[in-house]
Design a protein around this motif. Structure first.
Motif, PDB file in Angstrom:
ATOM      1  N   PRO A   1       0.830  -1.212   0.000  1.00  0.00           N
ATOM      2  CA  PRO A   1       0.000   0.000   0.000  1.00  0.00           C
ATOM      3  C   PRO A   1       0.859   1.255   0.000  1.00  0.00           C
ATOM      4  CG  PRO A   1       0.043  -0.986   2.178  1.00  0.00           C
ATOM      5  CD  PRO A   1       0.747  -1.948   1.267  1.00  0.00           C
ATOM      6  N   ARG A   2       0.328   2.315  -0.548  1.00  0.00           N
ATOM      7  CA  ARG A   2       1.066   3.575  -0.579  1.00  0.00           C
ATOM      8  C   ARG A   2       1.100   4.247   0.790  1.00  0.00           C
ATOM      9  NH1 ARG A   2       2.184   5.235  -5.691  1.00  0.00           N
ATOM     10  NH2 ARG A   2       1.068   4.182  -7.373  1.00  0.00           N
ATOM     11  N   LYS A   3       0.053   4.048   1.561  1.00  0.00           N
ATOM     12  CA  LYS A   3      -0.014   4.692   2.868  1.00  0.00           C
ATOM     13  C   LYS A   3      -0.928   3.880   3.768  1.00  0.00           C
ATOM     14  CE  LYS A   3      -0.772   9.199   5.018  1.00  0.00           C
ATOM     15  NZ  LYS A   3      -1.168  10.609   4.799  1.00  0.00           N
ATOM     16  N   VAL A   4      -0.558   3.763   5.029  1.00  0.00           N
ATOM     17  CA  VAL A   4      -1.370   3.061   6.013  1.00  0.00           C
ATOM     18  C   VAL A   4      -1.603   3.981   7.202  1.00  0.00           C
ATOM     19  CG1 VAL A   4      -0.633   0.737   5.368  1.00  0.00           C
ATOM     20  CG2 VAL A   4       0.690   2.029   7.028  1.00  0.00           C
ATOM     21  N   LYS A   5      -2.653   3.683   7.947  1.00  0.00           N
ATOM     22  CA  LYS A   5      -3.002   4.533   9.078  1.00  0.00           C
ATOM     23  C   LYS A   5      -2.094   4.281  10.272  1.00  0.00           C
ATOM     24  CE  LYS A   5      -6.990   6.028  11.805  1.00  0.00           C
ATOM     25  NZ  LYS A   5      -8.438   5.837  12.051  1.00  0.00           N
ATOM     26  N   TYR A   6      -1.793   2.994  10.523  1.00  0.00           N
ATOM     27  CA  TYR A   6      -0.943   2.632  11.652  1.00  0.00           C
ATOM     28  C   TYR A   6       0.286   1.896  11.130  1.00  0.00           C
ATOM     29  CZ  TYR A   6      -5.159   3.680  14.291  1.00  0.00           C
ATOM     30  OH  TYR A   6      -6.259   4.302  14.809  1.00  0.00           O
ATOM     31  N   ALA A   7       1.438   2.240  11.688  1.00  0.00           N
ATOM     32  CA  ALA A   7       2.692   1.654  11.218  1.00  0.00           C
ATOM     33  C   ALA A   7       2.821   0.193  11.616  1.00  0.00           C
ATOM     34  CB  ALA A   7       3.875   2.448  11.755  1.00  0.00           C
ATOM     35  N   LYS A   8       2.243  -0.203  12.744  1.00  0.00           N
ATOM     36  CA  LYS A   8       2.343  -1.581  13.219  1.00  0.00           C
ATOM     37  C   LYS A   8       0.964  -2.053  13.661  1.00  0.00           C
ATOM     38  CE  LYS A   8       7.112  -0.978  14.765  1.00  0.00           C
ATOM     39  NZ  LYS A   8       8.064  -1.079  15.898  1.00  0.00           N
ATOM     40  N   ARG A   9       0.695  -3.332  13.429  1.00  0.00           N
ATOM     41  CA  ARG A   9      -0.598  -3.904  13.789  1.00  0.00           C
ATOM     42  C   ARG A   9      -0.392  -5.237  14.475  1.00  0.00           C
ATOM     43  NH1 ARG A   9      -4.577  -3.686   8.723  1.00  0.00           N
ATOM     44  NH2 ARG A   9      -5.845  -4.790  10.249  1.00  0.00           N
ATOM     45  N   GLN A  10      -1.442  -5.686  15.168  1.00  0.00           N
ATOM     46  CA  GLN A  10      -1.376  -6.975  15.830  1.00  0.00           C
ATOM     47  C   GLN A  10      -1.480  -8.107  14.809  1.00  0.00           C
ATOM     48  OE1 GLN A  10      -4.499  -6.825  18.730  1.00  0.00           O
ATOM     49  NE2 GLN A  10      -3.270  -5.681  20.200  1.00  0.00           N
ATOM     50  N   LYS A  11      -1.059  -9.292  15.235  1.00  0.00           N
ATOM     51  CA  LYS A  11      -1.027 -10.426  14.318  1.00  0.00           C
ATOM     52  C   LYS A  11      -2.423 -10.807  13.857  1.00  0.00           C
ATOM     53  CE  LYS A  11       0.726 -15.144  13.852  1.00  0.00           C
ATOM     54  NZ  LYS A  11       1.473 -16.242  14.506  1.00  0.00           N
ATOM     55  N   GLY A  12      -3.385 -10.883  14.771  1.00  0.00           N
ATOM     56  CA  GLY A  12      -4.756 -11.185  14.398  1.00  0.00           C
ATOM     57  C   GLY A  12      -4.959 -12.641  14.025  1.00  0.00           C
ATOM     58  N   ARG A  13      -6.184 -12.967  13.668  1.00  0.00           N
ATOM     59  CA  ARG A  13      -6.551 -14.324  13.280  1.00  0.00           C
ATOM     60  C   ARG A  13      -7.167 -14.318  11.886  1.00  0.00           C
ATOM     61  NH1 ARG A  13      -3.786 -17.350  16.953  1.00  0.00           N
ATOM     62  NH2 ARG A  13      -4.172 -16.579  19.055  1.00  0.00           N
ATOM     63  N   ILE A  14      -7.085 -15.460  11.227  1.00  0.00           N
ATOM     64  CA  ILE A  14      -7.720 -15.582   9.916  1.00  0.00           C
ATOM     65  C   ILE A  14      -9.228 -15.643  10.123  1.00  0.00           C
ATOM     66  CG2 ILE A  14      -7.952 -17.036   7.879  1.00  0.00           C
ATOM     67  CD1 ILE A  14      -5.096 -17.948   8.346  1.00  0.00           C
ATOM     68  N   PRO A  15     -10.004 -14.776   9.482  1.00  0.00           N
ATOM     69  CA  PRO A  15     -11.451 -14.756   9.719  1.00  0.00           C
ATOM     70  C   PRO A  15     -12.115 -16.050   9.271  1.00  0.00           C
ATOM     71  CG  PRO A  15     -10.873 -13.352   7.863  1.00  0.00           C
ATOM     72  CD  PRO A  15      -9.584 -13.773   8.492  1.00  0.00           C
TER      73      PRO A  15
ATOM     74  N   VAL B   1      -7.373  -9.963  -3.760  1.00  0.00           N
ATOM     75  CA  VAL B   1      -6.881  -9.705  -2.404  1.00  0.00           C
ATOM     76  C   VAL B   1      -5.683  -8.771  -2.504  1.00  0.00           C
ATOM     77  CG1 VAL B   1      -7.708 -11.888  -1.474  1.00  0.00           C
ATOM     78  CG2 VAL B   1      -5.424 -11.759  -2.440  1.00  0.00           C
ATOM     79  N   PHE B   2      -5.384  -8.079  -1.400  1.00  0.00           N
ATOM     80  CA  PHE B   2      -4.268  -7.132  -1.403  1.00  0.00           C
ATOM     81  C   PHE B   2      -3.582  -7.156  -0.046  1.00  0.00           C
ATOM     82  CE2 PHE B   2      -2.170  -3.028  -1.136  1.00  0.00           C
ATOM     83  CZ  PHE B   2      -1.582  -2.941  -2.386  1.00  0.00           C
ATOM     84  N   PRO B   3      -2.251  -7.252  -0.019  1.00  0.00           N
ATOM     85  CA  PRO B   3      -1.530  -7.278   1.263  1.00  0.00           C
ATOM     86  C   PRO B   3      -1.391  -5.878   1.853  1.00  0.00           C
ATOM     87  CG  PRO B   3       0.015  -7.500  -0.549  1.00  0.00           C
ATOM     88  CD  PRO B   3      -1.351  -7.480  -1.167  1.00  0.00           C
ATOM     89  N   ASP B   4      -2.153  -5.588   2.882  1.00  0.00           N
ATOM     90  CA  ASP B   4      -2.117  -4.273   3.518  1.00  0.00           C
ATOM     91  C   ASP B   4      -1.869  -4.354   5.019  1.00  0.00           C
ATOM     92  OD1 ASP B   4      -4.462  -5.510   4.107  1.00  0.00           O
ATOM     93  OD2 ASP B   4      -5.735  -3.745   3.835  1.00  0.00           O
ATOM     94  N   ILE B   5      -1.429  -5.515   5.515  1.00  0.00           N
ATOM     95  CA  ILE B   5      -1.171  -5.685   6.942  1.00  0.00           C
ATOM     96  C   ILE B   5       0.341  -5.750   7.153  1.00  0.00           C
ATOM     97  CG2 ILE B   5      -1.510  -7.165   8.951  1.00  0.00           C
ATOM     98  CD1 ILE B   5      -4.070  -8.150   7.653  1.00  0.00           C
ATOM     99  N   PRO B   6       0.938  -4.819   7.885  1.00  0.00           N
ATOM    100  CA  PRO B   6       2.380  -4.884   8.136  1.00  0.00           C
ATOM    101  C   PRO B   6       2.707  -5.957   9.167  1.00  0.00           C
ATOM    102  CG  PRO B   6       1.442  -2.995   9.248  1.00  0.00           C
ATOM    103  CD  PRO B   6       0.328  -3.604   8.445  1.00  0.00           C
ATOM    104  N   VAL B   7       3.696  -6.779   8.866  1.00  0.00           N
ATOM    105  CA  VAL B   7       4.147  -7.844   9.765  1.00  0.00           C
ATOM    106  C   VAL B   7       5.503  -7.435  10.331  1.00  0.00           C
ATOM    107  CG1 VAL B   7       4.764 -10.273   9.969  1.00  0.00           C
ATOM    108  CG2 VAL B   7       2.895  -9.579   8.461  1.00  0.00           C
ATOM    109  N   CYS B   8       5.605  -7.444  11.640  1.00  0.00           N
ATOM    110  CA  CYS B   8       6.834  -7.056  12.329  1.00  0.00           C
ATOM    111  C   CYS B   8       7.441  -8.285  13.000  1.00  0.00           C
ATOM    112  CB  CYS B   8       6.557  -5.973  13.365  1.00  0.00           C
ATOM    113  SG  CYS B   8       5.804  -4.481  12.671  1.00  0.00           S
ATOM    114  N   ILE B   9       8.746  -8.413  12.920  1.00  0.00           N
ATOM    115  CA  ILE B   9       9.453  -9.578  13.439  1.00  0.00           C
ATOM    116  C   ILE B   9      10.614  -9.111  14.305  1.00  0.00           C
ATOM    117  CG2 ILE B   9      10.827 -11.606  12.818  1.00  0.00           C
ATOM    118  CD1 ILE B   9       9.204 -11.888  10.326  1.00  0.00           C
ATOM    119  N   LYS B  10      10.799  -9.795  15.435  1.00  0.00           N
ATOM    120  CA  LYS B  10      11.947  -9.550  16.301  1.00  0.00           C
ATOM    121  C   LYS B  10      12.982 -10.644  16.074  1.00  0.00           C
ATOM    122  CE  LYS B  10      11.324  -7.749  20.318  1.00  0.00           C
ATOM    123  NZ  LYS B  10      10.957  -7.463  21.720  1.00  0.00           N
ATOM    124  N   GLY B  11      14.236 -10.317  16.303  1.00  0.00           N
ATOM    125  CA  GLY B  11      15.316 -11.259  16.066  1.00  0.00           C
ATOM    126  C   GLY B  11      15.281 -12.439  17.020  1.00  0.00           C
TER     127      GLY B  11
END
Length: 205
Positions: free
Chosen positions: A35-49, A105-115
């Motif tokens: 996406p070109r722009k998102v409202k929140y930089a980080k989001r929770q993992k969530g569940r598959i609906p 479908v379109f990937p608009d969910i940011p996934v964050c990973i820790k080392g």
């Protein structure tokens, strides 16, 4: 007379860094779906609906003549997986002039990973990739635009589905909608019962 000192404010203003708007982050290259722009930089993992409400929206074709939809369990697609499948399908339908590919479908969910071996705390991890959560029965790709042979569309979508996780099914315009693991077949028209004539005792004699 031109003075270099008088031009310093202008030069300083021209070389000032450009501020990035809030909510815009992550690299976006030419071959990356993001996406070109998102409202929140980080989001929770969530569940598959899970479609438990009875809605069949997104389970039938809307733009093309043929497509694939998820038959197995819901899955989380990454932007790299969708881009790879899109490239494979476009290469396969290139032989048909004017054929188009539609991605539903379109990937608009940011996934964050820790080392690895990182201590707990100190905030959420850094941005890694884009993803999207897709439930069972959702249409992923459609092929259409111009009349195209079913054999070509089936083979192109099969090659694209091989690049994605879970299992899929090939659908057409006549395919019924899907609610989870169930196909919603249209109701067959019922035959009205034949009226029964009741005879009175006087008429029967």
């Amino acid at each position: 007379m031109f003075s270099l000192l008088s031009a310093l404010p202008t030069l300083r203003h021209a070389t000032a860094p450009v501020s990035i708007p809030n909510g815009t982050f992550g690299a976006r290259f030419r071959n990356q779906i993001a996406p070109r722009k998102v409202k929140y930089a980080k989001r929770q993992k969530g569940r598959i609906p899970i479609p438990t409400g009875g809605s069949t929206r997104g389970t039938t074709l809307a733009y093309g003549e043929y497509g694939i939809r998820i038959k197995g369990q819901g899955v989380r697609f990454t932007a790299k997986q969708l881009a790879t499948a899109e490239e494979v399908i476009k290469r396969a339908i290139k032989v048909v002039k004017g054929a188009k590919l539609y991605m539903r479908v379109f990937p608009d969910i940011p996934v964050c990973i820790k080392g690895n071996e990182t201590r707990m705390g100190k905030g959420k991890g850094t941005f890694e990739f884009w993803a999207t959560r897709v439930p069972t029965g959702r249409v992923i790709f459609e092929v259409g635009g111009v009349p195209i042979r079913e054999e070509i569309a089936r083979e192109a979508l099969r090659l694209g589905a091989a690049k994605l996780p879970t299992t899929y099914e090939f659908i057409t315009r006549n395919s019924p909608p899907r609610l989870g693991n169930m196909l919603i077949e249209p109701l067959s028209p019922s035959i009205p019962p034949t009226p029964v004539t009741t005879l009175e005792p006087s008429q029967a004699s």
